[in-house]
Structures are given as C-alpha cells and as structure tokens.
Design a protein around this motif. Sequence first.
Motif, PDB file in Angstrom:
ATOM      1  N   ASP A  52      -3.483   0.576  -3.416  1.00 31.40           N
ATOM      2  CA  ASP A  52      -2.792  -0.702  -3.529  1.00 31.40           C
ATOM      3  C   ASP A  52      -2.001  -0.673  -4.844  1.00 31.40           C
ATOM      4  O   ASP A  52      -2.576  -0.639  -5.929  1.00 31.40           O
ATOM      5  CB  ASP A  52      -3.812  -1.845  -3.536  1.00 31.40           C
ATOM      6  N   LEU A  84       0.832  -1.187   0.000  1.00 30.13           N
ATOM      7  CA  LEU A  84       0.000   0.000   0.000  1.00 30.13           C
ATOM      8  C   LEU A  84       0.874   1.247   0.000  1.00 30.13           C
ATOM      9  O   LEU A  84       1.883   1.318   0.719  1.00 30.13           O
ATOM     10  CB  LEU A  84      -0.904   0.031   1.232  1.00 30.13           C
ATOM     11  N   THR A  91      -8.584  -2.568   6.937  1.00 37.00           N
ATOM     12  CA  THR A  91      -8.438  -1.280   6.245  1.00 37.00           C
ATOM     13  C   THR A  91      -8.726  -0.085   7.139  1.00 37.00           C
ATOM     14  O   THR A  91      -8.256   1.017   6.864  1.00 37.00           O
ATOM     15  CB  THR A  91      -9.380  -1.225   5.035  1.00 37.00           C
ATOM     16  N   ASN A  92      -9.525  -0.283   8.198  1.00 37.61           N
ATOM     17  CA  ASN A  92      -9.889   0.845   9.054  1.00 37.61           C
ATOM     18  C   ASN A  92     -10.439   0.314  10.371  1.00 37.61           C
ATOM     19  O   ASN A  92     -10.973  -0.795  10.433  1.00 37.61           O
ATOM     20  CB  ASN A  92     -10.944   1.718   8.376  1.00 37.61           C
ATOM     21  N   ASN A 115     -10.607  -5.544   3.706  1.00 35.33           N
ATOM     22  CA  ASN A 115     -10.602  -5.302   2.254  1.00 35.33           C
ATOM     23  C   ASN A 115     -11.418  -6.323   1.475  1.00 35.33           C
ATOM     24  O   ASN A 115     -12.048  -6.007   0.474  1.00 35.33           O
ATOM     25  CB  ASN A 115      -9.169  -5.252   1.719  1.00 35.33           C
TER      26      ASN A 115
END
Length: 603
Positions: free
Chosen positions: A154, A122, A214-215, A234
């Motif tokens: 990505d 990333l 991702t978060n 993801n």
Amino acid sequence: MKVRLLVCMGWLMAFSAFAQWQPAGDKIKTRWASQIDVNNVLPEYPRPIMERAEWQNLNGLWNYAILPIGKQTPSTFDGKILVPFAIESSLSGVQKKVGRENELWYQREFTIPSKWKNNRILLHFGAVDWKADVWVNDIKVGRHTGGYTPFSFDITSALKSGSNTLVVKVWDPTNDGYQPRGKQVNRPEGIWYTSVTGIWQTVWLEPVPEKYITNVKITPDIDKNILTVEASVNEVSALDKIEVKVMDGSQVIASGRSINHLPVEITMPEQVKLWSPDSPFLYDLEITLWSDNKPQDKVNSYAAMRKYSIKRDNKGIVRLQLNNKDLFQFGPLDQGWWPDGLYTAPTDDALKFDIQKTKDLGFNMIRKHVKVEPARWYMHCDRLGMIVWQDMPNGDRGPHWQPRQYFNGVEWLRSPESEANYRKEWKEIIDFLYSYPCVGVWVPFNEAWGQFKTKEIAEWTKQYDPSRLVNPASGGNHYPVGDMLDLHNYPHPELYLYDGQRPTVLGEYGGIGWAVKGHLWEPDRNWGYVQFNSSKEVTDQYVEYAEQLKTLIKHGFSAAVYTQTTDVEVEVNGLMTYDREMIKMDEQRIKQVNSEICNILNY
C-alpha cells in the motif's frame, strides 16, 4: 490539423520508444518477439482469480543501473530496460549478467489517474527474483524475498500529486545462494540454463477502497456438493458481510453469505457441472464485501467443481482419480523457458501456446518443472482443461550430506536460514496457486536436489492443503510418505519399483533428441538422452516408448511425464524446437497414441 498533430505526436512517441529498445543478442527468437509493443507490454490483467475493473500497467521502458552492493540510489543510469523481462534476456534490450556482488536498480515515473482520488493505491509485482527493496518518492514502502510469487504494498501515504518516482533495488545470488532458483545457474550448460535476475512479471497499480478484499481462497467439495469461498479483508470487523454469487453464464445459479470472518459455504445445484480435461467447465464468481449494509468492494473470480484423490482399483492397483474416477495422467515436463524472454513469455498468446499445443497433442497433464508461472498461465490451464503437477523450484543443496537408510537414499542438511526460507517460499507458492482448479499435485522435491526432511515437508504440505495430492520427491530419495511413489528412468519407461499402498508414477522418461538446424540456441553444442536425425525417427521412437508404457500401466503405473515440451538452450529433446516454430514429431501419430494412453483406464 489538430488530429494530424496528435497522430504525428503518437508516431513520434512510438518511434522514440522503439529507438530506445531493441532485442539484444543474436540468439534465436520466437515469432511473438516481433509482436511486442514497447508502450503496451503484456497488457492483460495479471491476476485473473481476483479481478477488479480498474488498474494501471507499469510495464515498459524503465531506467536501470548495475552497481556494487551497498551503493546508494544511482544518480545516473546505464540505460533503458524493458520491464518485465529479466536483464539477462534478449527482450530486456540489455542482456547483461548481474552476479551476487552487484545489485540491479530500476527507476521510472508514474502518475495516478484523477478518478482514483479517495482510494487507497496498491503497487503490485507479479514476481521479482530474488530480494526486492522498493521506494516511492524516496520513501521506503517495502521489501520482499522470493523469486516466484506476487507481492504488493500500500503506497498511498508515499504518493504526491503529479509525477511520482518508483525505484526498485534487486539482489539475486543465483546458484551462489540458498534461495530456490530452479534451473538457473551462473554458467549454463547441459540441463542448467541462463540466470534470471530482477523483475520478470507484470508491475501494476490498483485503486481500492479503504476497506477491501485482499485475497480469495476457493475450495470445491464435489462429494458434499459445496463450494467454499474464504475472502480475506484488510481491516477486520464483525459487522462485515461477504456475499458470493455463482454464475453459469449470465445466470446466478447459487449464492451464499457469511459474517464474523467465516468462509462462505455455497450449496451447488444437484446437476453440478464438473471440471475435467474433457470438459473444463468454470463457474464465474462475484464476491462482494459489505460493511454497514453498503457494498465496499467487489472482485470477480471463477471456480471449478473437481476432486483429486487416489483409490485402489478392482485389480488391487492404487490409481489416481479425478472426480472419483480413475484417470491416467499423462503429460510433458514443461520447463517454461523462452529463447528471447527466458522466464517470461513475450506475449500472452505465447504463454497460452505451449498449453494449447500440449492439449492438441493429446496430453491431459503438465508437470511444471522447478518453476512457477505467472497467474495467467494457470488460468489458461483452467480454461483449456490441463491438470498441473506443480514443482517447488529447487535451490540450496546445503553444505553437508546427511545419510538416510531408506532405499539407500541421502538428504541434504540445510542451514537454519536455508530451511526457513524454503518453508516460507513453498508456503507462499501454495497460497498463490491454491484457488486455481488445474493444480492437482504438489511436488516439494525433485531428484534429491536440495531434498531434506522429506517426511516432515510432505506431511506439512498435505496438512496445509488436503484438497490436493502430494508427490513427496519426484525421482528423488523415496520414503513411504505422501500420495505417490515417483520413478525417473531415461530414456525408456521402466517399472523398477512398485508401491502397493500408493499410486506408482513415472515422473520422467523419454528425452528423445533431434537438433534441428536453424532452430538451435547453440549450433555446435547440443544434447538429448538419445538423438536422431529426422521427424520419422523421433516419432517412431516416441511411439515405441508409448507402447511400452501401455504395458507398464497395466502392471502398475498410474501417471507418466515425458521429457519434454520444448528444447531449452542446449537441450534438444523437446516435442517442439526452442523457438516454437517446429513440432518435431508427426502430430497425428503422437496425438493418437497419447489419447490412447490418457484413456487406457476407461477401456
């Protein structure tokens, strides 16, 4: 001999980098400017709310070029720029303006460590102002608009073995465009400052597994004694499991798990430790993604148990509360500008310094004024115990006025494009900062600068994040929406409107000026709302206003914001000089009266 050769080569590389970069211009600088290592710029991990062990910093010297809009990737470059300092800044080593007719190009080489093999890679940007197009090895990998929030791509499929080429193109119209831009203008004067274009926060690489987090979205509920952690992935699968461990030091004191993409709800211990400015306790978190009963990804984070709310006191005044107790929130208006780095602090120690000094002066809150800081700034507020009122950076004022009847106010009528962009960027800012415990108040508008559809925007903000308070328009056109009525009055505090249903706050006052020779951005062009000539004079005036504020608190004020933390360019109304070398007032007198104000509702 080999050791000596390696040492000599290291010195030569360092000298070569130093020879290619020097701070530009002759403006004042902070002490931290001399501490910059060109080969190790801002080396701290840039995303503390979701940390992994492996990463690679891409800050440092890049090639740059300024070309008219529409030109292809430059074959030659104008020189070197020190990322992540904006091109207009001294610390960039360039100090040039770009303008809406041009685009700023960046280029550098990088290699991927061999131990990252079999990972996805990333590419992260802390912030780029304003529109960024990104290529890796001549392959377009993404575009992002918005000058204040992080973004990533990505880039795995674009990579090759050995050296890789990264190119970034940036366009930023500053105040000629509709985008949020805070106090940046093409022609700085008064309360308006130098423009900031391009990369202004850390650029970095990170290896992640095929399936990764991702978060994280962290929500405390002290009334139910529950901590909720929502981890996004993801690639979504019903077989995935999220596990969260809550740590107090090295001890696991609570944990929870979920499947089917559900948030993890964790029951905290009965004797939970609450976060406050007096006791900013943080729990560490370990968040693990499991798939097929195997750990796929793990990130470290942290959380605080705290609550922001409002309630009517026994005298009928609606007050701000922290953890279900009345708290008068008092702090400075913090612009977040630097004479050498503009939007970007020279070092992490510099970034922390303003917060620590605000704490030392007895304040418990900071209003972050029409700017969003890097993630580490909010981490420092979390750790030091500093409540943050977060402004949306102002921008487009639109082409026409639209009259409103309430309080004889007016609002701007934005174009559909401008409105859509405002909503997009405001949502991204809230998403970015949601999990940082220090953020207690969202401020979508300031002083009617681009204010539009106030009721709708305030209600959306509250609905999107009900865990925080909403200050609908700080000193702007006032409507009976949101969680508070915010007044501005210079130079002295004055309670000229009062709301019996919401807390009434003094969102700006003060502006006591003193132009201190040897610490000025421009020696002959300075201003403050009122000006004095000595530390004693400005301290006496500050204390006089503070005593007035104490009386007004009893009559209805529930928070106040003093203008401001530092001098900024030609503004000389800071508690500190722009270079942070001098505290203008008597620190002990200021700390004493500030502490009395912050604790006034406890007496």
